[in-house]
Design an enzyme around this catalytic site. Structure first.
Site, short mmCIF file in Angstrom:
data_model
loop_
_atom_site.label_atom_id
_atom_site.label_comp_id
_atom_site.label_asym_id
_atom_site.label_seq_id
_atom_site.Cartn_x
_atom_site.Cartn_y
_atom_site.Cartn_z
N THR A 70 -34.71 -46.72 -45.83
CA THR A 70 -33.31 -47.26 -46.34
C THR A 70 -33.24 -48.25 -46.77
O THR A 70 -32.68 -48.60 -47.96
CB THR A 70 -32.86 -46.83 -44.78
OG1 THR A 70 -32.02 -45.72 -44.26
CG2 THR A 70 -31.34 -47.59 -44.86
N ALA A 189 -41.95 -42.91 -45.51
CA ALA A 189 -43.04 -41.80 -45.32
C ALA A 189 -43.32 -41.32 -44.23
O ALA A 189 -43.32 -40.36 -44.12
CB ALA A 189 -44.18 -43.62 -44.74
N CYS A 314 -19.23 -30.86 -34.02
CA CYS A 314 -18.92 -31.07 -32.54
C CYS A 314 -20.90 -31.39 -31.99
O CYS A 314 -20.73 -31.28 -30.97
CB CYS A 314 -19.21 -30.11 -32.16
SG CYS A 314 -19.76 -28.28 -33.16
#
Length: 453
Positions: A70, A189, A314
């Site tokens: 990220t 990784a 859900c």
């Protein structure tokens, strides 16, 4: 207990474990220092960078290690936008990108639709590359349904438009190199069996790039802070190891996935297998089951010893279906993603297929799922109030009453559940009924279905 969620995080590869232990003993010093321990650490870091660069297909000085996949995505997008700020701030993304890409691209990003298989609409992607486009982003393969994206064709379109292309290769890099033509590439990784907390960011020479955030002398200024050298060494070692095994393991796991794709619809009625059946990752398959609560389904499979994941609303506290399934326009309720790790056995897959029908049947029975079609002796139009009820209840309520209206009659479902927007049209396609459309209401929407059979 079979672990079938490698797409979330793969088990630590034995080579990663061995390299990590060795690097903890040898690579604890600051690689920027000139004394003996620092030089030893620097040699380990350089060797890891060369190994990773070879796997990526770039020069070692084009690749840096980051704190996560990220972080690599965020640094890559921010740096590319800053480097091309005179062109504009427009970012082009596919509708099925990982959330890290969508968040970094921002709310003003141009979102390109995808086909029902999850593959980006290439003509729309090309058309979106306008003169003020600073960056385009396209994953190499989708993390939820496994569909491979046309990276080569997208790269050619970006090259013609003069727009750099960032490829998120988190899901595919362990299986092989990404097709050439990209300008920036990111990976993580723990997706290939390395330790968590290590990402890769590669930026081709000649790409305009301005690192963002406070200046730092490490990793070319693109990833600040002291590097987690033992984890980096383990990440590179495991990447080299899985690449050496990739061809044989891909063929073996792909055959197991083919078995799941073929057998699940035969064993479990009212099930839709999603994603491209051919152009896909070798280890991943996703399917959705009508009349099933995804959270309950995953819990029951866990009780049977199987760890899988889901994109159903859900299973989420937001009660919003996966943006990937929503973009594809496929059924989201009762969604199961199976992603096999290295070493998964045929016996484990066979036991999963033996257990699944009973689990789905028990969940459907518990939720009161319908059986049979009905006689059609009721009124020509019915209204079902499913307001305040969540996936999969609105579809179950629809299925219970559709048999009461005559052929040509309609059922209107009132629902404020976001998943109903996907699941009611998907149900119509699976049950050969006509989806008339949806009308917004003060609360939710009214979904109308016409009985055809």
């Amino acid at each position: 207990m079979p672990y079938f969620d490698a797409a979330s995080s793969a088990p630590l590869h034995p080579m990663a474990r061995a390299a990590l232990q060795a690097a903890l003993d040898e690579g604890w010093a600051d690689p920027a220092r000139l004394y003996r321990e620092g030089r030893r650490a620097r040699m380990l870091l350089d060797a890891a960078r060369e190994t990773a660069a070879e796997a990526v297909g770039c020069r070692p000085d084009e690749l840096v290690f980051t704190a996560s996949g990220t972080h690599a995505v965020h640094q890559g997008i921010a740096g590319a936008l800053a480097g091309r700020r005179r062109v504009g701030r427009r970012v082009v993304v596919s509708a099925v990108e990982h959330s890290s890409v969508l968040h970094a691209a921002g709310e003003d990003a141009a979102v390109v639709p995808v086909e029902r298989s999850g593959r980006v609409e290439l003509a729309a992607f090309t058309a979106a590359l306008t003169g003020d486009t600073a960056l385009a982003c396209l994953q190499s393969a989708n993390h939820e349904v496994g569909t491979e994206q046309p990276v080569t064709e997208a790269a050619e379109a970006c090259r013609a438009a003069g727009v750099p292309l960032l490829v998120d290769a988190a899901q595919s890099l362990g299986w092989g190199p990404v097709a050439d033509g990209w300008s920036l590439l990111t990976a993580s990784a723990h997706k290939w069996g390395g330790p968590a907390g290590v990402g890769l960011l590669a930026v081709r020479k000649g790409v305009r790039f301005a690192p963002q955030g406070p200046a730092d002398e490490r990793e070319s200024g693109r990833s600040p802070g002291f590097p987690n050298l033992p984890a980096i060494v383990a990440a590179a070692a495991s990447l080299r190891a899985v690449r050496a095994e990739a061809a044989a393991e891909a063929a073996r796991l792909s055959a197991l996935v083919d078995r799941i794709r073929a057998r699940v619809p035969e064993l479990v009625p009212d099930t839709e297998v999603v994603g491209d059946p051919i152009r896909r990752l070798p280890h991943l398959v996703t399917f959705s089951c009508l009349y099933v609560d995804g959270e309950t389904l995953l819990s029951e499979l866990d009780r049977e010893g199987f760890s899988v994941s889901s994109g159903s609303s859900c299973t989420s506290s937001t009660l919003t279906p996966s943006h990937v399934l929503r973009a594809m326009g496929v059924l989201s309720e009762g969604n199961v993603r199976v992603s096999l790790p290295y070493g998964a056995s045929a016996q484990e897959v066979d036991r999963f297929l033996a257990v699944l029908p009973g689990v789905v049947s028990s969940v459907r029975e518990r939720l009161g799922a319908p059986v049979g079609t009905g006689t059609g002796t009721g009124p020509a139009a019915l209204v079902v109030d499913a307001l305040g009820k969540h996936c999969p209840i609105p579809v179950i309520e629809l299925a219970k009453v559709i048999g009461r209206v005559p052929v040509g009659g309609t059922v209107t479902v009132l629902s404020d559940d976001e998943a109903a927007r996907l699941d009611i049209p998907a149900w119509c396609g699976m049950r050969e009924q006509e989806y008339v459309g949806a009308e917004p209401r003060e609360r939710g929407a009214a979904y109308t279905v016409r009985r055809l059979v």
